[in-house]
Design an enzyme around this catalytic site. Sequence first.
Site, short mmCIF file in Angstrom:
data_model
loop_
_atom_site.label_atom_id
_atom_site.label_comp_id
_atom_site.label_asym_id
_atom_site.label_seq_id
_atom_site.Cartn_x
_atom_site.Cartn_y
_atom_site.Cartn_z
N GLY A 1 9.60 9.69 7.09
CA GLY A 1 8.69 8.97 7.74
C GLY A 1 8.73 7.83 8.30
O GLY A 1 10.11 7.39 8.27
N ILE B 1 8.16 4.36 7.10
CA ILE B 1 8.48 3.36 6.32
C ILE B 1 9.97 3.95 5.77
O ILE B 1 10.83 3.32 5.47
CB ILE B 1 7.47 2.77 5.49
N ASP C 1 11.20 15.63 1.59
CA ASP C 1 10.14 15.58 2.66
C ASP C 1 9.75 16.74 3.31
O ASP C 1 10.34 17.62 3.52
CB ASP C 1 10.40 14.49 3.95
N SER D 1 -0.71 -0.27 -1.79
CA SER D 1 -1.20 -0.99 -0.34
C SER D 1 -2.01 -1.95 -0.64
O SER D 1 -2.78 -2.08 -1.54
CB SER D 1 -1.83 0.25 0.47
N THR E 1 -4.63 -2.32 0.51
CA THR E 1 -6.11 -1.68 0.36
C THR E 1 -6.60 -1.72 -0.97
O THR E 1 -8.00 -1.68 -1.04
CB THR E 1 -6.08 -0.20 1.01
N TYR F 1 -8.53 7.65 0.12
CA TYR F 1 -7.01 7.16 0.40
C TYR F 1 -6.92 6.06 -0.57
O TYR F 1 -5.83 5.89 -1.16
CB TYR F 1 -6.89 6.93 1.93
N LYS G 1 -4.48 5.23 -4.05
CA LYS G 1 -3.39 4.17 -4.36
C LYS G 1 -3.60 3.36 -5.79
O LYS G 1 -2.92 3.08 -6.54
CB LYS G 1 -3.33 3.23 -3.15
N ASN H 1 0.29 -4.99 6.51
CA ASN H 1 0.19 -3.94 7.57
C ASN H 1 1.37 -3.94 8.32
O ASN H 1 2.01 -4.68 9.29
CB ASN H 1 -0.90 -4.54 8.92
N LEU I 1 -3.90 -0.12 14.94
CA LEU I 1 -3.83 -0.88 15.95
C LEU I 1 -2.42 -0.88 16.91
O LEU I 1 -2.94 -0.58 17.98
CB LEU I 1 -4.22 -2.34 15.55
#
Length: 339
Positions: free
Chosen positions: A11, A13, A32, A126, A128, A151, A155, A180, A201
Amino acid sequence: MNKILVTGGAGYIGSHTVVELQQNGFEVIIVDNLSNSLIEVLDNIHSITGIKPHFEQFDLADPRLTADFFTRHTDLSGIIHFAAYKAVGESMEKPLGYYRNNLMSLINLLEGMKLHGINNIVFSSSCTVYGQPDELPVTENAPFKPAFSAYGNTKQMCEDILKFTVNAHPVKAIALRYFNPIGAHPSALIGELPLGIPNNLVPYITQTGIGKREYLRVFGNDYPTPDGTAIRDYIHVVDLAQAHVVALRRLIEGRSKTNPEVFNLGTGNGFSVMQIIEAFERVSGLKLNYRIVDRRAGDIEQVWADTGYANNELGWKAERTLDEMMASAWRWEMALEGR
Ligand code: NAD
Ligand code: WQD
């Protein structure tokens, strides 16, 4: 040589972290299921480092397959666990799929670690988990706020699972709370591969710049920020990847101060959506087509990291500038177009 399992290593990261690990002498095994990545990534990692990582394709949420993996790889020094579903909007439509994938894959890994005496795990968390924090910049000690999405809740729950597991078993964990992540490797051989229409974004901006999307929707310009658009702490993915190598060494060398140990990974600087657009225009020489539209449901106003603890304790600091982040994202988008 230290052998490391990198879950989700194909993926975005994960692939950048595999490169940094290999360049620092670690032997990497990637697991993966390619649910959000492509097999070609392995060749591209090989082109950068000269080393093709060992790869196994299976679903870590499957307890039997994961247990079987550990019987074949008993000599791991540690695990970096990236594998998860990560689309906020999708998690509201398919919450059970998100809980199953993100929680089960962590639980299955921890079971394997317990059984085979593998003690070190770095977990992808995260920012978040903080929601809209009461104080900025946000420190690692800020409380979790009720999650805005399934989601985000996964976390928070995964961090809780780690907290209780390390109390009961000889497992040491570091949770890295990313802000981010944006940008791509300077080689433009690996980067973010949003399948379908991007939610985030920067891929939306670069796809608009290249002509795949007509215009960017800027979600709200009535936030209480200097230019009215929302503020985030954007961090170059290569800086982020390098922090994983540092965190892993800290675990392997037994230098953690708490267990689990938690670090914010950001630059400590907040940028608004308009500042990101301006940076893109600066580095690409293009004018970006955008329209201001209503706020996006669930978005917070502003967040940026207090990076003091990560900087002092890890001896790591994000070094790359916003223009470097946007220039590398743009080079990556152009490389994708050329393929
Ligand atoms: P990504 O989707 O590019 O990478 C995740 C990889 O895991 C993919 O290659 C996918 O195929 C794989 N995967 C997913 N579920 C799997 C399973 N059950 N078994 C095996 N493989 C599985 O995402 P990313 O942006 O590289 O994110 C990596 C981690 O960092 C995730 O845990 C994500 O939640 C977290 N994170 C990402 C961001 C971000 O903005 N990108 C921010 C904070 C945290
Ligand atoms: C950034 C800013 C948008 C798209 C998400 C997850 C978070 C973490 C990182 C995993 C916001 C604005 C966006 C667009 C816009 N991921 N925007 N037009 O929402 O900060 O974070 O990714 O853990 O959990 O929530 O990132 O890139 O989606 O948005 O104006 O088309 O750009 O409103 O202010 P976000 P993002």
